[in-house]
Design a protein around this motif. Structure first.
Motif, mmCIF file in Angstrom:
data_model
loop_
_atom_site.group_PDB
_atom_site.id
_atom_site.type_symbol
_atom_site.label_atom_id
_atom_site.label_comp_id
_atom_site.label_asym_id
_atom_site.label_seq_id
_atom_site.Cartn_x
_atom_site.Cartn_y
_atom_site.Cartn_z
ATOM 1 N N MET A 1 0.838 -1.200 0.000
ATOM 2 C CA MET A 1 0.000 0.000 0.000
ATOM 3 C C MET A 1 0.873 1.251 0.000
ATOM 4 N N ALA A 2 0.548 2.192 -0.891
ATOM 5 C CA ALA A 2 1.417 3.347 -1.032
ATOM 6 C C ALA A 2 1.131 4.416 0.012
ATOM 7 N N GLY A 3 -0.127 4.485 0.468
ATOM 8 C CA GLY A 3 -0.503 5.569 1.369
ATOM 9 C C GLY A 3 0.065 5.395 2.760
ATOM 10 N N SER A 4 0.031 6.471 3.503
ATOM 11 C CA SER A 4 0.542 6.403 4.865
ATOM 12 C C SER A 4 -0.588 5.997 5.802
ATOM 13 N N ASN A 5 -0.280 5.280 6.857
ATOM 14 C CA ASN A 5 -1.320 4.777 7.741
ATOM 15 C C ASN A 5 -1.546 5.644 8.966
ATOM 16 N N ASN A 6 -0.601 6.536 9.232
ATOM 17 C CA ASN A 6 -0.744 7.273 10.472
ATOM 18 C C ASN A 6 -1.244 8.694 10.282
ATOM 19 N N LEU A 7 -2.226 8.870 9.384
ATOM 20 C CA LEU A 7 -2.845 10.180 9.360
ATOM 21 C C LEU A 7 -4.307 10.030 9.705
ATOM 22 N N LYS A 8 -4.887 11.125 10.134
ATOM 23 C CA LYS A 8 -6.273 11.075 10.544
ATOM 24 C C LYS A 8 -7.147 11.094 9.293
ATOM 25 N N VAL A 9 -7.957 10.068 9.149
ATOM 26 C CA VAL A 9 -8.808 9.987 7.971
ATOM 27 C C VAL A 9 -10.163 10.625 8.274
ATOM 28 N N THR A 10 -10.544 11.606 7.461
ATOM 29 C CA THR A 10 -11.834 12.271 7.644
ATOM 30 C C THR A 10 -12.925 11.476 6.932
ATOM 31 N N PRO A 11 -14.144 11.533 7.423
ATOM 32 C CA PRO A 11 -15.221 10.772 6.763
ATOM 33 C C PRO A 11 -15.674 11.453 5.463
ATOM 34 N N PRO A 12 -16.342 10.707 4.574
ATOM 35 C CA PRO A 12 -16.824 11.314 3.337
ATOM 36 C C PRO A 12 -17.923 12.339 3.614
ATOM 37 N N ARG A 13 -17.946 13.398 2.828
ATOM 38 C CA ARG A 13 -19.008 14.403 2.926
ATOM 39 C C ARG A 13 -19.910 14.377 1.692
ATOM 40 N N TRP A 14 -19.313 14.046 0.540
ATOM 41 C CA TRP A 14 -20.044 14.052 -0.724
ATOM 42 C C TRP A 14 -20.104 12.641 -1.279
ATOM 43 N N LEU A 15 -21.279 12.260 -1.650
ATOM 44 C CA LEU A 15 -21.459 10.946 -2.255
ATOM 45 C C LEU A 15 -22.030 11.136 -3.656
ATOM 46 N N LEU A 16 -21.334 10.596 -4.623
ATOM 47 C CA LEU A 16 -21.838 10.636 -5.993
ATOM 48 C C LEU A 16 -22.326 9.243 -6.343
ATOM 49 N N ALA A 17 -23.631 9.136 -6.548
ATOM 50 C CA ALA A 17 -24.219 7.837 -6.870
ATOM 51 C C ALA A 17 -24.467 7.780 -8.376
ATOM 52 N N GLU A 18 -23.577 7.119 -9.073
ATOM 53 C CA GLU A 18 -23.759 6.967 -10.519
ATOM 54 C C GLU A 18 -24.707 5.784 -10.732
ATOM 55 N N LEU A 19 -25.966 6.104 -10.962
ATOM 56 C CA LEU A 19 -26.980 5.043 -10.925
ATOM 57 C C LEU A 19 -26.927 4.118 -12.125
ATOM 58 N N SER A 20 -26.513 4.659 -13.278
ATOM 59 C CA SER A 20 -26.538 3.844 -14.486
ATOM 60 C C SER A 20 -25.630 4.454 -15.541
ATOM 61 N N TYR A 21 -24.978 3.626 -16.325
ATOM 62 C CA TYR A 21 -24.216 4.156 -17.461
ATOM 63 C C TYR A 21 -25.111 4.359 -18.680
ATOM 64 N N LYS A 22 -26.359 3.924 -18.599
ATOM 65 C CA LYS A 22 -27.244 4.135 -19.748
ATOM 66 C C LYS A 22 -27.509 5.621 -19.934
ATOM 67 N N CYS A 23 -27.520 6.052 -21.173
ATOM 68 C CA CYS A 23 -27.802 7.453 -21.439
ATOM 69 C C CYS A 23 -28.308 7.616 -22.859
ATOM 70 N N PRO A 24 -29.371 8.401 -23.037
ATOM 71 C CA PRO A 24 -29.893 8.609 -24.391
ATOM 72 C C PRO A 24 -29.015 9.562 -25.205
ATOM 73 N N MET A 58 -21.837 7.712 8.287
ATOM 74 C CA MET A 58 -20.446 8.154 8.440
ATOM 75 C C MET A 58 -20.317 9.667 8.386
ATOM 76 N N GLY A 59 -21.321 10.343 7.809
ATOM 77 C CA GLY A 59 -21.270 11.808 7.754
ATOM 78 C C GLY A 59 -21.444 12.416 6.373
ATOM 79 N N ALA A 60 -21.686 11.596 5.350
ATOM 80 C CA ALA A 60 -21.932 12.161 4.019
ATOM 81 C C ALA A 60 -23.240 12.934 4.051
ATOM 82 N N VAL A 61 -23.281 14.094 3.411
ATOM 83 C CA VAL A 61 -24.504 14.903 3.469
ATOM 84 C C VAL A 61 -24.916 15.430 2.100
#
Ligand code: SF4
Ligand code: SF4
Lengths: 375, 90
Positions: A1-24, A58-61
């Motif tokens: 794993m490339a990331g560091s483990n000893n930092l404080k991870v904040t919870p997600p605030r924004w959630l993008l729900a890509e419901l479908s790849y279908k598109c007219p 978790m805190g997404a709003v």
């Protein structure tokens, strides 16, 4: 794993729900993966409800329903209602295609907070050409209905070489439609836009003229309309602070349930992005390889590693580094300190040549036929 | 746009004021954005109900916190709120 483990991870605030790849529609700058036809599976209603519940806890709003075209999902009102009950502020990101008045009312009753309608250009001819579908008249009507039913009206226009000269008319259109928010999004060159870059990237002169016009307009409508201006970072000398920092704020869930730290992350090799069918959102956010990969600064190479601006831009966009240099660990080549910066100048020059002299290459529209060819 | 002392103040229907458990504070939500509020700002905005005027809000909060001299701070904050479109007057 490339990331560091000893930092404080904040919870997600924004959630993008890509419901479908279908598109007219078939926009040639679509940010969906070019091989989207490979991912045909879609999450069930129950899966989506579980994901919304877990992320909210978790805190997404802020919640965006997007796609593809989210209206292709029949359970959209049900998901909107669930989101409202959980306390999300929810946004429907739509082309408006096929959106009728009764649906607009139904979604409002279900608790949808706002609707963002995208329009491709300020004239019918260009709009319909870019969308690959006759849709201009209907979109204008949708924009009016959105307003009529008391939603804040957010208009989104993606800007590129084919429509940038229409900037004054685009602004006029936004004003006459009574937009409360106008998003002028200069194309970001991922997905289909990356493929079509020579035909879409404006010249520096075009970009600067358009920006001047947009900034003057911003002053003029101050207090009535809010303008979000997304700069095309090819003409900047510092990259954008991608996703406000990897795995700090944004969470995208693709139609098939794959969780992505940014909506283009599917293009990056070896991240093994986890699926919400196999793990809880909490496990994914805190424990998965993909979400930890570029957290913090431990993964960086020079010149970023010892740069005093790294807390401002986090070394830029990983997808751009990968698409432009072939190595996702490198400094975003948009940065003038990057040893690869020349690739940006080359891309600008190639696009300028194509603009002046024409090109043999046609625009590749986003549709399943083209997608299958690109796999 | 200046605040009118003789008109009632209401919270904008284009925004949402909401308590966020995860952040332990009130926030204002609007398209593509969120503003985190401190306690006093939230107390003021909660009273913007389309009935109360500036003075009513001042009196009520001075009573609630058993203090006086809040008028300037409250008026200043409401001016900012008006400019940002969080509140409106008829
Ligand atoms: S960018 Fe165009 S083609 Fe892509 S999802 Fe949006 S409306 Fe559909
Ligand atoms: S070298 Fe890296 S950290 Fe420094 S400004 Fe450029 S991209 Fe940002």
């Amino acid at each position: 794993m490339a990331g560091s483990n000893n930092l404080k991870v904040t919870p997600p605030r924004w959630l993008l729900a890509e419901l479908s790849y279908k598109c007219p529609l078939q926009c040639p700058y679509c940010s969906n993966p070019v091989d989207y036809t490979q991912y045909q599976d879609e999450l069930s209603t129950e899966d989506w409800k579980r994901v919304l519940t877990q992320a909210r806890k978790m805190g997404a709003v802020q919640l965006g329903f997007s796609g593809g075209e989210p209206l292709t999902r029949q359970d959209l009102p049900e998901l909107v209602r669930h989101a409202r009950e959980l306390g999300y502020y929810s946004n429907l990101i739509t082309s408006g295609y096929g959106l009728e008045e009764d649906k607009i009312v139904q979604l409002k009753e279900a608790g949808l907070d706002h609707i963002q309608v995208s329009i491709q250009a300020s004239t019918q001819e260009l709009n319909d050409h870019l969308a690959g579908t006759a849709s201009y008249q209907h979109k204008q009507e949708v924009a009016r209905l959105v307003k009529k039913h008391g939603y804040p009206m957010v208009l989104c226009v993606v800007i590129h070489r084919e429509n940038i000269y229409q900037m004054p008319q685009i602004l006029e259109m936004a004003e006459s439609l009574g937009a409360d928010y106008l998003e002028l999004a200069n194309t970001q060159y991922y997905g289909w836009a990356h493929l079509n870059r020579d035909l879409l990237l404006p010249t520096r002169e075009q970009f600067e003229d358009a920006e001047k016009i947009a900034q003057a307009f911003k002053k003029k409508v101050e207090g009535r309309m809010k303008i979000y201006y997304v700069v095309p970072d090819f003409y900047e000398d510092r990259p954008k602070a991608c996703m406000n920092g990897w795995g700090t704020t944004f969470l995208t869930i693709a139609p098939d349930g794959v969780a992505l730290p940014c909506h283009s992350a599917r293009e990056l090799p070896g991240l093994d992005c986890p699926n919400v069918k196999d793990y809880s959102v909490e496990q994914i956010w805190y424990e998965s390889k993909a979400f930890n990969f570029f957290r913090g600064f431990g993964w960086m190479q020079e010149p970023c590693l010892s740069c005093d601006e790294k807390e401002k831009d986090f070394g830029g966009c990983r997808c751009q580094a990968y698409l432009m240099t072939g190595d996702m660990m490198r400094t975003d080549p948009v940065c003038s300190k990057s040893p690869d910066h020349a690739v940006i100048d080359e891309a600008i020059e190639a696009a300028r040549k194509a603009a002046l002299q024409g090109t043999e290459k046609p625009l590749v529209f986003r549709n399943s036929k083209n997608s299958k060819k690109l796999v | 746009m200046a605040l009118d002392k003789d008109k009632a103040i209401s919270f904008s229907p284009m925004h949402r004021l909401q308590w966020e458990e995860a952040q332990d504070k009130y926030v204002i939500l609007y398209p593509e954005g969120m503003v985190e509020l401190n306690q006093s700002s939230a107390e003021i905005l909660k009273l913007c109900d389309g009935q109360r005027h500036v003075n009513d809000i001042v009196v009520e909060l001075e009573q609630k916190f058993s203090t006086s001299g809040l008028a300037d701070d409250i008026t200043q904050f409401l001016e900012i709120a008006l400019q940002n479109g969080w509140i409106k007057q008829p």
